[in-house]
Design an enzyme around this catalytic site. Structure first.
Site, PDB file in Angstrom:
ATOM      1  N   LYS A 168       0.853  -1.199   0.000  1.00 35.50           N
ATOM      2  CA  LYS A 168       0.000   0.000   0.000  1.00 35.50           C
ATOM      3  C   LYS A 168       0.884   1.243   0.000  1.00 35.50           C
ATOM      4  CE  LYS A 168      -3.981   1.900   2.593  1.00 35.50           C
ATOM      5  NZ  LYS A 168      -4.848   1.729   3.769  1.00 35.50           N
ATOM      6  N   SER A 213      -9.772   1.700   2.629  1.00 35.33           N
ATOM      7  CA  SER A 213      -8.852   2.483   1.825  1.00 35.33           C
ATOM      8  C   SER A 213      -7.788   1.639   1.119  1.00 35.33           C
ATOM      9  CB  SER A 213      -8.161   3.541   2.696  1.00 35.33           C
ATOM     10  OG  SER A 213      -7.371   2.913   3.690  1.00 35.33           O
ATOM     11  N   SER A 218     -10.365  -0.573   6.819  1.00 36.02           N
ATOM     12  CA  SER A 218      -9.603  -0.361   5.582  1.00 36.02           C
ATOM     13  C   SER A 218      -8.848  -1.584   5.070  1.00 36.02           C
ATOM     14  CB  SER A 218      -8.615   0.796   5.749  1.00 36.02           C
ATOM     15  OG  SER A 218      -9.275   2.012   5.535  1.00 36.02           O
TER      16      SER A 218
END
Lengths: 478, 106
Positions: free
Chosen positions: A84, A159, A183
């Protein structure tokens, strides 16, 4: 051997050990998948092809030299992963999908990245996310929206949407995500993969762009529950650079999860979590899964937990207050662009946070939320006196169409309604696929008390042993 | 939308929005001011539901694992970045230091 990109971590390592293929071949298979399909999916912000191939060659040399013992020292040797883009990667652009950090090149590695590097994992690139992790659809990325590999008109969740999409699209063997509330588990649910949110403090936050420091929990997104155990073992543990990391012993999660038996295990089913507005298909798949858990020997017990509508409010206040404080440091002087580059979502969150923290409102909002947080913790503690695990749908609905998230002031917080109490309390949870509704994956979530990751992974593993929902990503047409 | 109550809302005015933006050092467009006035009003209206819960005798929890006063170990290597590394992303560097805007008028 074809389809090496579809391997799990477990299979990759055993294949490398047997000499069935090389790390370079696995890495190339993932990069080919990225090159063929990422133009449509937008899962990656940066692809580090050259560095990945070099690292894979080095891994192959080590494997040739040391044989099977190479994995004693480096348990993820030769396994390619996606990271990420809020994790700092030394010398590699780290944007948190924001225009503020668009050109930022960190001079250091996040603790998790350093641990994965040391364990021999191979970085393929950095994945798209909601900017600064503010969102639940990856649409607040300042660059582009990621598409769901199951249906490109839909969001992958967020996210950590880029990471979940990359795993579902078999562009990597595993990925890292980070969760403030939902997330990791949310996008894992919407993309039909496995997402583990570790206990707060189990995994170091050092070098992960801070969202809400009191709940941020880095963790893995994988194809199977057992794979998440392999990653967790590497990334968990005390870190001198994060004072909140726990000193509790890091367990052999893989072994303990594999030995975990659901015989006689009590799984709590919170009435309030099933009474909110759930899509019928989601509710049905989750209820069916509970029967599987019963067949595996578990007992489902109805329990009472506080109405999750209060968790939404607590989470909104705490998270936005901490966001306003954390993002205050971004001044464009030491690194990054100046504050005129913030997107609307970041502005909105900082402003509500500043409002909640301001004189005259602090007690009414921030202090009040921290008190209700205590109630939410006590509520879970009481539940865990009666049950070993708590279950719920991960998300109230299947993946939504792109564009839906802009319509509400608190879209992310409302979507993550069932993840928030556990995140606020800091306990662990896992989301695994449990079937489909409208041809889209549904996720079921298992939660356990602090530092009991092996229980949620173990229960998820037992379920996956008996079902094949986690293999559906093999059949996706991208 | 889930949960939003229908009671009269206490509106967060455009003036308040501008004040908060100033505190956050943010610049807003006219459209954003309008949208934020509406969205912050909705959010504040929602979070008031916490008043329904009695917390008179409940302490606050700021740290969930109960850690307090964690210090660095002085024997440990605590170097983080070299000066060169720390300055590597700065736009303006003067004599090995970050250059900032002036704070005081001359």
């Amino acid at each position: 051997m074809s389809d090496l990109n579809k391997l799990t971590i477990e299979n990759t390592i055993s294949g490398l050990k047997n000499g069935d293929f090389s790390s370079e071949e696995v890495t190339k298979a993932c990069l080919e998948q990225i090159n063929s399909h990422d133009k449509k999916l937008n899962a990656f912000v940066t692809v580090t092809e050259k560095e990945a191939l070099e690292a894979a060659k080095r891994a192959d040399e080590l494997i040739n030299e040391k044989g099977s013992s190479a994995w004693d020292e480096q348990p993820l040797l030769g396994v390619p992963y996606a990271c990420k883009d809020n994790y700092s990667t030394r010398g590699i652009k780290t944007t948190a999908s924001s225009n503020v950090l668009k050109d930022y090149i960190p001079p250091f590695d996040a603790a998790v990245v350093a641990r994965l590097n040391n364990a021999g994992a191979i970085l393929l690139g950095k994945t798209n996310m909601d900017a600064f992790a503010h969102g639940s659809t990856t649409e607040t990325s300042d660059f582009f929206s990621t598409k769901n590999p199951w249906d490109k008109k839909r969001s992958p969740g967020g996210s950590s949407g880029g990471s979940a999409a990359a795993v579902a699209a078999n562009m990597c063997i595993f990925a890292t995500g980070s969760e403030t509330a939902g997330s990791i588990r949310g996008p894992a649910s919407w993309c039909g993969v496995t997402g583990l949110k570790p206990t707060y403090g189990r995994v170091s936050r050092y070098g992960v762009a801070a969202m809400a420091s009191s709940t941020d929990s880095p963790g893995p997104i994988t194809k199977t529950a057992l794979d998440s155990a392999l990653v967790l073992k590497v990334i968990a543990g005390k870190d001198k650079n994060d004072a909140t990391t726990a000193t509790e012993k890091v367990k052999n999660y893989f072994k303990e999860a594999k030995n975990f038996s659901l015989e006689g295990v009590k799984i709590g089913k919170p009435k309030s979590y099933f009474e909110i507005e759930l899509e019928p298909g989601v509710k049905q798949r989750v209820e069916e899964s509970l029967k599987v858990f019963e067949e595996l020997g578990a007992e489902i017990v109805e329990i009472d937990l506080i109405d999750p509508k209060y968790s939404i409010a607590v989470y909104t206040i705490l998270q936005r207050s901490e966001v306003s404080s954390n993002l205050a440091r971004l001044d464009g002087i030491r690194y990054g662009n100046d504050r005129t580059h913030f997107g609307f979502e970041a502005k909105k969150r900082m402003m509500l946070g500043a409002y909640a923290l301001s004189a005259g409102y602090y007690d009414a909002y921030y202090a009040k939320a921290q008190k209700v947080r205590t109630l939410l913790i006590e509520d879970l503690k009481k539940a865990f006196e009666k049950v070993d695990l708590i279950v719920g749908p991960t998300m109230p609905c299947v993946a939504m169409e792109l564009g839906e998230s802009e319509k509400s002031a608190m879209f992310g917080e409302l979507m993550d309604v069932l993840n928030e109490q556990s995140s606020i309390a800091g306990i662990t949870g896992i989301s695994i696929p449990c079937g489909e509704s409208e041809d889209l994956p549904v996720g079921i979530m298992l939660m356990a008390d602090m530092f009991n990751e092996e229980k949620v992974i173990g229960a998820a593993y037992q379920y996956q042993n008996k079902t094949d929902h986690h293999y559906k990503i093999h059949k996706l047409e991208l | 939308m889930l949960y939003f109550n229908k009671m009269a809302k206490e509106k967060i005015s455009k003036q308040q929005v501008l004040h908060i933006a100033h505190l956050c050092n943010l610049t807003l467009s006219e459209k954003e001011i309008e949208k934020l006035s509406e969205m912050l009003t909705d959010t504040v209206d929602y979070i008031k539901i916490l008043d329904e819960l009695d917390t008179k005798d409940t302490p606050e929890t700021y740290q969930v694992t109960g850690k307090t006063n964690v210090f660095q170990n002085k024997d440990e290597e605590n170097t983080t970045l070299s000066q060169k590394e720390a300055l590597s992303n700065a736009r303006n560097v003067i004599k090995g230091m970050f250059s900032t805007k002036g704070v005081f008028d001359r």
